[in-house]
Write a protein that holds these residues in place. Structure first.
Motif, PDB file in Angstrom:
ATOM      1  N   GLN A   1     -10.004  -0.329 -10.667  1.00 28.58           N
ATOM      2  CA  GLN A   1      -9.157   0.675  -9.604  1.00 28.58           C
ATOM      3  C   GLN A   1      -8.658  -0.206  -8.406  1.00 28.58           C
ATOM      4  O   GLN A   1      -9.151  -1.238  -7.997  1.00 28.58           O
ATOM      5  CB  GLN A   1     -10.471   1.449  -8.981  1.00 28.58           C
ATOM      6  N   TYR A   2      -7.512   0.279  -8.196  1.00 32.16           N
ATOM      7  CA  TYR A   2      -6.570  -0.418  -7.186  1.00 32.16           C
ATOM      8  C   TYR A   2      -6.260   0.450  -5.882  1.00 32.16           C
ATOM      9  O   TYR A   2      -5.985   1.613  -6.268  1.00 32.16           O
ATOM     10  CB  TYR A   2      -5.154  -1.411  -7.816  1.00 32.16           C
ATOM     11  N   THR A   3      -5.614   0.054  -4.907  1.00 34.09           N
ATOM     12  CA  THR A   3      -5.033   0.498  -3.769  1.00 34.09           C
ATOM     13  C   THR A   3      -3.519   0.634  -3.865  1.00 34.09           C
ATOM     14  O   THR A   3      -3.038   0.002  -5.045  1.00 34.09           O
ATOM     15  CB  THR A   3      -5.282  -0.091  -2.289  1.00 34.09           C
ATOM     16  N   THR A   4      -2.783   1.226  -3.107  1.00 33.01           N
ATOM     17  CA  THR A   4      -1.426   1.535  -3.182  1.00 33.01           C
ATOM     18  C   THR A   4      -0.790   0.334  -2.152  1.00 33.01           C
ATOM     19  O   THR A   4       0.494   0.395  -2.501  1.00 33.01           O
ATOM     20  CB  THR A   4      -0.932   2.746  -2.492  1.00 33.01           C
ATOM     21  N   GLU A   5      -1.287  -0.688  -1.795  1.00 35.27           N
ATOM     22  CA  GLU A   5      -0.827  -1.729  -1.095  1.00 35.27           C
ATOM     23  C   GLU A   5      -0.109  -2.728  -2.304  1.00 35.27           C
ATOM     24  O   GLU A   5      -0.660  -3.227  -3.095  1.00 35.27           O
ATOM     25  CB  GLU A   5      -1.867  -2.613  -0.410  1.00 35.27           C
TER      26      GLU A   5
END
Length: 211
Positions: A36-40
């Motif tokens: 899971q990853y952020t939108t940065e």
């Protein structure tokens, strides 16, 4: 700052990348698959780190073969790094090829429809769609056969494992998330990227993103 010239994206030079203070045992212990990853977005410096540590060229031998930051039988290095960048600072979305000797990225002429077909070939779609970058490694089977015959198939997957582990460790050192992607529709992926699947084939892939 990045420079785009004739579809070439210039990365920060390896010699200019800052040193990282790393506790090696902690790095090994904390390495994990992160899905899971952020939108940065990824920075060019982070991309440069990841590419240098996984395929960076330290020296060119008299034979023309390269000594890199990962091992390869007879320094053959039959794997080429492709990336699909979807969330990197100041970088247009699309497929790129890493040129390790020059330490630059070359923009590939892959239509957006075909690029989406390539991404759709992966089973873990939530992770793929969240990732800032997909790393794909293409094996040059023919060049390996010239050197090792059919034995090359064993060496190619060993090489892919070395590169994948370096990607994980580099991501951990940078505070990024990495996850290898083992299941994909090989025929669909090759068709989308115009690879024949025999002389040139995808043997490994991984997602990268901010966490």
């Amino acid at each position: 700052m990045s420079e785009m010239n004739a579809a070439i994206l210039r990365l920060p030079e390896p010699d200019l990348l800052p040193d990282k203070e790393i506790n090696f045992l902690e790095l090994i212990e904390l390495r994990a698959s992160r899905r899971q990853y952020t939108t940065e977005p990824l920075s060019l410096q982070e991309l440069s780190y990841l590419l240098w540590c996984t395929q960076g060229v330290k020296m060119i031998a008299e034979s023309g073969r390269t000594l890199r930051n990962v091992p390869s039988a007879a320094a053959l290095h039959p794997l080429t790094t492709l990336l699909y960048l979807s969330n990197a600072e100041d970088v247009p979305r699309g497929f790129y090829q890493f040129l390790p000797v020059e330490h630059v990225l070359k923009k590939l002429d892959v239509a957006e429809e075909l690029a989406q077909d390539a991404l759709a070939a992966f089973e873990q779609q939530a992770m793929v769609q969240q990732s800032a970058a997909m790393f794909l490694w293409v094996a040059d089977i023919l060049s390996g056969i010239r050197t090792y015959g059919r034995k090359v198939y064993e060496y190619i997957y060993l090489d892919a494992g070395h590169i994948g582990q370096n990607l994980y460790l580099t991501a951990q050192a940078l505070g990024l998330g990495a996850c290898a992607v083992g299941r994909f529709d090989e025929a669909a992926l090759h068709q989308a990227l115009t690879l024949d699947g025999e002389e040139k084939k995808i043997v490994h892939a991984a997602c990268i993103g901010k966490i």
